[in-house]
Design a protein around this motif. Structure first.
Motif: not given
Length: 253
Positions: A77-97
């Motif tokens: 799905g487009d929503d999943i692929r957009r998130e995967q593209e963001k991850i591929a772009w990133a050097d670091a991921v912050v998960f806030q919750f």
């Protein structure tokens, strides 16, 4: 650095909302690029179900196999692929919750379930035919930082605290999600006593977060053992000479 900020809180006017705003301002001041996935604001679909696979074969749904097949075809799905593209772009991921029932809100768990699919986040084979995981997964080379808040006092998460040590409480994320997919898990950033935080406490939390983000690229990750580093046997059990006479999640550091 390129930083993806995953935000999983339903209220922007919350403590978590203010911390994210300060965090993004800090990243800007440091010259980092950033993108944001505000899961509640996005209306993120948190449940993996048959709707994710419109042409799945009739009969029993094998989720992992279907996710891998659709990923390989570029037809998730487009929503999943957009998130995967963001991850591929990133050097670091912050998960806030916020820490709810000793884990993240369900919407973030659903993000992991739908985005880190087989073939992308895990299930890859190395040149030697071994499965790449626990330090060498599909997301190897990236850093992962948890930013969270808890209502309890810090002492309750201490070495003998009733809630358990926080790094062990978060072990399923730090080790079982980040490290499993290859991301270097950084020591989590925590604001304790969130339900009774004073103005002064908030200021201290903001200052501490700014410092953590300043060292985002240099902070030493948690020293988890690599699966293919020779310390585990063929059954994926830690060899007796490592951490002898100990058991539990702590032996994997």
């Amino acid at each position: 650095m390129k930083v993806l900020w995953i935000f999983a809180h339903p209220e922007q006017r919350s403590l978590n909302g203010s911390l994210m705003a300060e965090g993004l301002r800090t990243l800007d001041a440091l010259g980092h690029e950033h993108r944001v996935s505000d899961l509640y604001a996005m209306g993120w679909k948190a449940v993996v179900d048959a709707d994710d696979f419109k042409d799945a074969p009739p009969g029993r749904l094998f989720v992992g196999a279907e996710q891998e097949r659709w990923y390989a075809r570029g037809e998730l799905g487009d929503d999943i692929r957009r998130e995967q593209e963001k991850i591929a772009w990133a050097d670091a991921v912050v998960f806030q919750f916020p820490l709810w029932w000793f884990g993240p809100p369900a919407i973030l768990k659903g993000w992991f379930d739908r985005v880190l699919v087989q073939g992308f986040g895990f299930g890859l084979q190395g040149p030697d035919g071994r499965t790449r995981r626990y330090g060498d997964g599909g997301l190897a080379g990236k850093r992962a930082l948890i930013v969270t808040s808890v209502g309890a006092r810090e002492s309750g998460f201490g070495p003998r605290g009733i809630h358990g040590q926080l790094e062990e409480v978060l072990f399923p994320l730090l080790h079982g999600t980040f490290w499993y997919t290859g991301m270097a898990a950084l020591p989590p950033f925590v604001v304790y006593g969130a339900d009774r935080l004073t103005r002064e406490g908030h200021a201290r939390g903001v200052a501490a977060l700014r410092e953590r983000l300043r060292t985002l690229g240099t902070t030493a990750p948690l020293p988890y053992r690599h699966e293919n580093g020779g310390e585990y046997d063929e059954e994926l059990v830690l060899r007796p000479r490592f951490a002898p006479d100990r058991s539990g999640v702590g032996v994997h550091r």
